[in-house]
Motif scaffolding. Structure first.
Motif, short mmCIF file in Angstrom:
data_model
loop_
_atom_site.label_atom_id
_atom_site.label_comp_id
_atom_site.label_asym_id
_atom_site.label_seq_id
_atom_site.Cartn_x
_atom_site.Cartn_y
_atom_site.Cartn_z
N PRO A 21 0.85 -1.23 0.17
CA PRO A 21 -0.09 -0.07 0.08
C PRO A 21 0.70 1.28 0.00
O PRO A 21 1.95 1.17 0.44
CB PRO A 21 -0.91 -0.12 1.42
N LYS A 22 0.10 2.51 -0.61
CA LYS A 22 1.16 3.45 -0.60
C LYS A 22 0.84 4.32 0.61
O LYS A 22 1.69 5.16 1.04
CB LYS A 22 0.58 4.14 -1.86
N ASN A 23 -0.03 4.00 1.47
CA ASN A 23 -0.34 4.77 2.70
C ASN A 23 -1.19 4.07 3.48
O ASN A 23 -1.80 3.10 3.14
CB ASN A 23 -1.08 6.24 2.35
N ASP A 24 -1.38 4.48 4.79
CA ASP A 24 -2.07 3.72 6.00
C ASP A 24 -3.41 3.39 5.35
O ASP A 24 -3.82 2.26 5.74
CB ASP A 24 -2.07 4.48 7.12
N THR A 25 -4.24 4.06 4.83
CA THR A 25 -5.66 3.94 4.53
C THR A 25 -5.83 2.96 3.45
O THR A 25 -6.82 2.11 3.50
CB THR A 25 -6.22 5.22 3.92
N ALA A 26 -4.79 2.48 2.79
CA ALA A 26 -4.97 1.41 1.62
C ALA A 26 -4.46 0.04 2.42
O ALA A 26 -4.73 -0.97 1.58
CB ALA A 26 -3.98 1.76 0.39
N VAL A 27 -3.93 -0.01 3.39
CA VAL A 27 -3.40 -1.24 4.09
C VAL A 27 -4.44 -2.25 3.68
O VAL A 27 -4.14 -3.53 3.21
CB VAL A 27 -2.66 -0.96 5.63
N SER A 56 9.41 1.71 0.92
CA SER A 56 8.06 1.18 1.52
C SER A 56 8.24 0.55 2.63
O SER A 56 9.04 -0.44 2.86
CB SER A 56 7.37 0.24 0.37
N LYS A 57 7.46 0.99 3.81
CA LYS A 57 7.60 0.39 5.20
C LYS A 57 6.77 -0.80 5.11
O LYS A 57 6.95 -1.54 6.21
CB LYS A 57 7.31 1.42 6.05
N TYR A 58 5.76 -1.05 4.21
CA TYR A 58 5.07 -2.30 4.45
C TYR A 58 5.73 -3.51 3.77
O TYR A 58 5.03 -4.57 3.98
CB TYR A 58 3.66 -1.85 3.80
#
Ligand code: FAD
Length: 300
Positions: A21-27, A56-58
């Protein structure tokens, strides 16, 4: 499981690529899509790391979750060009702690206004430096590298590109994965040239199913791949009809994959772009060829 061991198997196999994901909301939505792809039981899943010089931290967490929950081996991508030595060290420790054994070692794309030889205080300039560091950090890591059947866009010529590729492999790559291509004859000629040059590690062809016209534009920008007339005709005819283009793009990719298997390639990697329905259709259409039971309807 190490990818280098998986590639020794005689049977035909397929793997898929997902992106984080590019940000937390897309996780949540990205993870759901990746889990549905993992439920199809590909030979392995690779998880990309940022893009366009980003990070990417994910990536690592996603790779670990897919491996743990679905028993599917994973490959974590790692890029170095926009990282410090400390960041890479932290990532290597994270990869080890999470039980990930396979890493695709990449340079990463340069920021738009830079070239690799710019005299910046970058810690890394080429993927080979990352390969060496990974090998030194953990000699048993299974390390993959990227390669380009149509030559890397920044390379002066294909001979230089293959020479640098050979150095990268000798630094510690166990396998190579190719950039997308739409004409298999380019792959066959590339394989011939790199084998002649003495590169003998397994090369995994990367296939991108193009399912809409925007994706096509982006794929050309990114890879600068040659688009065969046969493929462009298909886009001209079906590009404006979403469902028809998707069907045609998937069938084109399946056709490429069947030709690769028929020509002696045992493993193919598919850039599924977090689309479980695309992964399902591909694996379903290859079920007899892959010698597997067709995936359950619920996995679509
Ligand atoms: P390198 O191997 O460093 O090669 C880059 C260029 O430098 C080539 O032109 C090469 O000929 C030249 N070169 C290599 N070594 C030397 C040397 N010693 N001296 C001079 N020139 C040299 N990007 C992401 O951001 N995240 C991802 O997850 C990601 N996954 C990818 C997966 C695959 C399978 C592929 C094919 C690409 C992926 N990329 C990803 C894109 C990749 O980061 C870019 O293509 C990047 O421009 C090159 O990366 P590389 O690892 O091939 O670089």
């Amino acid at each position: 499981m190490y990818i280098r061991d998986l590639l020794k198997k005689e049977s035909l196999s397929i793997s898929f690529e997902v992106f984080p994901p590019k940000n937390d909301t897309a996780v949540e939505s990205v993870m759901q899509a990746a889990c549905r792809i993992a439920a199809l039981r590909p030979a392995y899943i690779s998880v990309t790391y940022g893009a366009g010089g980003g990070q990417s931290k994910y990536t690592m967490a996603m790779a670990q979750r897919l491996q743990k929950e679905y028993g599917v081996p994973t490959v974590a991508h790692l890029t170095c060009v926009s990282s410090t030595r400390e960041t890479i060290r932290t990532r290597m420790e994270e990869i080890t702690a999470l039980g990930i054994e396979n890493v695709l070692a990449l340079r990463g794309d340069l920021p738009a206004d830079q070239t690799a030889s710019d005299p910046l205080s970058w810690s890394y300039h080429h993927a080979i430096e990352l390969v060496r560091e990974l090998k030194q950090f953990r000699p048993d890591f299974c390390i993959g590298g990227a390669c380009y059947p149509e030559t890397h866009p920044e390379a002066a010529n294909s001979r230089d590109d293959i020479r640098y590729l050979k150095e990268k492999v000798e630094a510690g790559c166990d396998f190579l994965t190719t950039q997308m291509f739409f004409d298999n004859s380019l792959l066959y000629s590339f394989l011939y040239r790199i084998r002649e040059a003495g590169i003998s590690v397994p090369v995994i062809p990367g296939i991108m199913p193009i399912t809409n016209a925007n994706q096509l534009k982006r794929a050309i920008e990114l890879s600068r791949s040659f688009m065969p007339v046969r493929f462009l005709r298909l886009v001209d005819r079906f590009g404006s009809d979403e469902e028809a283009m998707k069907q045609a793009g998937i069938i084109y990719a399946i056709d490429q994959i069947i030709d690769l298997y028929a020509s002696g390639i045992r493993h193919v990697h598919v850039y599924t772009m977090n689309k479980p329905d695309v992964a399902f259709k591909i694996i379903d259409n290859l079920s007899a060829i892959l010698g597997s039971v067709s995936p359950a309807e619920g996995s679509r």
